[in-house]
Every structure is written in structure tokens, then in C-alpha cells.
Design a protein around this motif. Structure first.
Motif, short mmCIF file in Angstrom:
data_model
loop_
_atom_site.label_atom_id
_atom_site.label_comp_id
_atom_site.label_asym_id
_atom_site.label_seq_id
_atom_site.Cartn_x
_atom_site.Cartn_y
_atom_site.Cartn_z
N GLY A 211 50.68 23.78 53.24
CA GLY A 211 52.04 24.29 53.08
C GLY A 211 52.11 25.62 52.38
N VAL A 212 50.96 26.17 51.97
CA VAL A 212 50.92 27.47 51.29
C VAL A 212 50.16 28.47 52.16
N ALA A 213 50.79 29.61 52.43
CA ALA A 213 50.13 30.69 53.17
C ALA A 213 49.49 31.64 52.16
N TYR A 214 48.28 32.09 52.48
CA TYR A 214 47.53 32.91 51.54
C TYR A 214 47.10 34.23 52.16
N ARG A 215 46.93 35.21 51.31
CA ARG A 215 46.12 36.38 51.63
C ARG A 215 45.03 36.45 50.58
N LEU A 216 43.78 36.47 51.03
CA LEU A 216 42.64 36.41 50.13
C LEU A 216 41.79 37.66 50.24
N ARG A 217 41.17 37.99 49.14
CA ARG A 217 40.09 38.98 49.17
C ARG A 217 38.79 38.22 48.98
N ILE A 218 37.89 38.37 49.92
CA ILE A 218 36.66 37.59 49.89
C ILE A 218 35.45 38.51 49.90
N LEU A 219 34.32 37.94 49.49
CA LEU A 219 33.04 38.63 49.55
C LEU A 219 32.23 38.00 50.66
N GLU A 220 31.79 38.81 51.60
CA GLU A 220 31.03 38.31 52.74
C GLU A 220 29.57 38.72 52.58
N GLU A 221 28.68 37.73 52.60
CA GLU A 221 27.25 37.99 52.46
C GLU A 221 26.49 37.26 53.57
N ALA A 230 23.93 25.38 59.90
CA ALA A 230 24.75 26.07 58.90
C ALA A 230 25.04 27.50 59.34
N SER A 231 26.09 28.08 58.74
CA SER A 231 26.49 29.44 59.08
C SER A 231 25.53 30.46 58.47
N SER A 232 25.40 31.57 59.15
CA SER A 232 24.58 32.67 58.62
C SER A 232 25.41 33.60 57.74
N ILE A 233 26.72 33.27 57.59
CA ILE A 233 27.63 34.07 56.77
C ILE A 233 28.17 33.22 55.63
N LYS A 234 28.18 33.78 54.43
CA LYS A 234 28.74 33.09 53.27
C LYS A 234 29.98 33.84 52.80
N TRP A 235 31.07 33.10 52.63
CA TRP A 235 32.29 33.67 52.09
C TRP A 235 32.55 33.11 50.71
N THR A 236 32.88 34.01 49.78
CA THR A 236 33.21 33.61 48.41
C THR A 236 34.55 34.22 48.03
N LEU A 237 35.45 33.41 47.48
CA LEU A 237 36.75 33.92 47.04
C LEU A 237 36.55 34.93 45.92
N ASP A 238 37.16 36.09 46.08
CA ASP A 238 37.14 37.11 45.04
C ASP A 238 38.49 37.19 44.34
N LEU A 239 39.58 37.05 45.11
CA LEU A 239 40.92 37.15 44.53
C LEU A 239 41.94 36.60 45.51
N VAL A 240 42.90 35.81 44.99
CA VAL A 240 44.07 35.44 45.77
C VAL A 240 45.08 36.57 45.64
N VAL A 241 45.23 37.35 46.70
CA VAL A 241 46.11 38.52 46.65
C VAL A 241 47.57 38.11 46.72
N GLU A 242 47.88 37.16 47.64
CA GLU A 242 49.24 36.69 47.81
C GLU A 242 49.19 35.20 48.14
N GLN A 243 50.24 34.50 47.76
CA GLN A 243 50.42 33.13 48.24
C GLN A 243 51.91 32.85 48.33
N GLU A 244 52.28 32.13 49.38
CA GLU A 244 53.71 31.88 49.64
C GLU A 244 53.89 30.46 50.13
N LEU A 245 54.80 29.75 49.49
CA LEU A 245 55.12 28.38 49.90
C LEU A 245 55.96 28.43 51.17
N ILE A 246 55.47 27.81 52.22
CA ILE A 246 56.16 27.81 53.51
C ILE A 246 56.92 26.49 53.65
N SER A 247 58.22 26.60 53.82
CA SER A 247 59.02 25.38 53.97
C SER A 247 58.74 24.75 55.33
#
Length: 248
Positions: A211-221, A230-247
Motif C-alpha cells: 500500500g506504499v509507493a516508493y522511490r528508492l536510491r539503490i546501489l547496484e553491484e 541466483a542473480s548476477s546483480i546485487k541491489w542494496t538500499l541506499d536511501l528512501v527518496v520518497e514514499q506515499e501511502l496509496i489509498s
């Protein structure tokens, strides 16, 4: 004592005295520089500027984040990163506990629209006025000679090859298949106009709330030699830039 003996003794004493005087003058004229100390806590993280009185801080939609990386190699300190528009690098030294000096920075010369260019010029100029610093938990505070305080927050320090990406995350997961296993996947996209795509992997450090929409800044390695399933790409959260509760 003959005149010749007296003259010889006087000359010898004057020569010794002169030599001692030269030695003392040389020592006085070339004081030893105190060895610069190091602070592992300063180099352990990337530091993102989060607060600077009188300035709007870039952090996503209004510009690239301001990042500092401190490193010490062969006894030489260097801080580098992004100043809001361009990449920069500058020598630094720790003169003693809590005492920091940053020398004039060299930067790339990409032109950016205002106010980014003015912010960058002000920031790089202010770095040269930094005199003291303190690290409390994940927060780094730098104080300048004119009494200003710049606050930074610790971010994970990725490998040199890591890429910074911004993604949108939909407020609901969808059913998907990971091999023969049925599961649910995040829906992600990099631009608002792009269609949603399933993300089959994890985003380390990210706690999704339905129920929450996000915009994230991630680190891709890239993951060296990943398992076959398994994936050859690793994503790590760096920062939650925005989040909005969607009704619903």
C-alpha cells in the motif's frame, strides 16, 4: 702561551662555536611536522550531506546527492565525491583529534542548470573552511571557521564499481515464478512513464510495506561467480527518496 698558540686556540674555538650555531639555526629553521593521525570511522562510510543552514540540499528530484568519500593511501588523505553537479577530489589531513583540514578541490567541469552550479561553488568553497569534525553514530558534523555546521549521514560504502540508480516501487507485489517456485515479486521501473517490471531478487535493507509507493536510491553491484539459481546483480538500499501511502 705564545701569540701563535693563542691565535690558533681562538680560531679553533670560533670555528666550533660557528658550527654549533649553524646546527642550532638549521634545527630551528626546519621544525619537524607532526604526523597526521587517521580516523578509521571517517573512511568506513560514504557521507551524504543532509543539513546545511540556509541551503536546499540536493537528494534526488532536485539534483544528485552530495557525497564525500574519505580514503587514506600511503599515508596521504584524499576526499572525493560529488558536489551536487560535478565530481571532485581534494587532499585532507587530520591534525589531531577532531581537527580536520581540507585543501582546495579539483573538479570536473560539467555545466549544470542553476541553482546547482551556485550550490556546488558554495559547497566546495566551504569545505576549505572546515576546521573541526565529530562523528556520533551515523552522523558526521563538520564545523567551519566562520561558525557554520554541515551535517552528513553515513551510507554504505560500496565497491568502486557500484552504480547508483533510482527506481520506483509499486505499492503492491504481484504473483510471479522464480524457477519452479511460485512467489510474489516487487514491481519496479526507473521512469514514471515506463511499464512496471517484476524484480525477482531482493533489495538488501529495504522493508516493503503493502500500500506504499516508493522511490528508492539503490546501489547496484555485480556478483562475481553467482550460484546458478541466483542473480548476477546485487541491489542494496541506499536511501528512501520518497514514499506515499496509496489509498485502496
Amino acid at each position: 702561551m705564545t701569540l701563535a698558540t693563542f691565535s690558533s686556540s681562538l680560531l679553533r674555538n670560533l670555528t666550533i662555536g660557528a658550527a654549533v650555531g649553524v646546527t642550532l639555526a638549521a634545527c630551528a629553521g626546519t621544525p619537524q611536522k607532526p604526523a597526521a593521525s587517521s580516523d578509521p570511522a571517517l573512511s568506513a562510510s560514504r557521507w551524504e550531506l543532509t543539513s546545511w543552514s540556509g541551503h536546499t540540499i540536493p537528494h534526488g528530484d532536485n539534483g544528485e546527492p552530495v557525497i564525500l568519500n574519505f580514503n587514506v593511501e600511503n599515508g596521504q588523505g584524499r576526499v572525493s565525491g560529488r558536489a551536487g553537479c560535478n565530481q571532485f577530489t581534494a587532499p585532507f589531513s587530520i591534525r589531531g583529534p577532531g581537527q580536520l583540514t581540507i585543501v582546495e578541490a579539483a573538479s570536473t567541469r560539467m555545466a549544470c542548470p542553476e541553482p546547482a552550479m551556485q550550490f556546488e561553488a558554495d559547497f566546495l568553497d566551504k569545505l576549505q573552511a572546515v576546521n573541526h569534525y565529530a562523528i556520533t553514530g551515523p552522523v558526521l558534523e563538520m564545523k567551519t571557521l566562520d561558525g557554520q555546521t554541515l551535517k552528513f549521514y553515513a551510507r554504505e560504502k560500496p565497491s568502486a564499481a557500484a552504480k547508483v540508480k533510482f527506481i520506483y516501487v509499486a505499492p503492491q507485489k504481484v504473483a510471479c515464478s522464480a524457477g519452479v517456485m511460485r512467489t510474489t515479486c516487487l514491481q519496479i521501473r526507473e521512469r514514471k512513464e515506463d511499464p512496471w517490471q517484476n524484480w525477482y531478487g531482493n533489495i538488501e535493507g529495504f522493508n516493503f510495506e503493502p500500500g506504499v509507493a516508493y522511490r528508492l536510491r539503490i546501489l547496484e553491484e555485480k556478483v562475481p561467480n553467482p550460484p546458478a539459481d541466483a542473480s548476477s546483480i546485487k541491489w542494496t538500499l541506499d536511501l528512501v527518496v520518497e514514499q506515499e501511502l496509496i489509498s485502496k
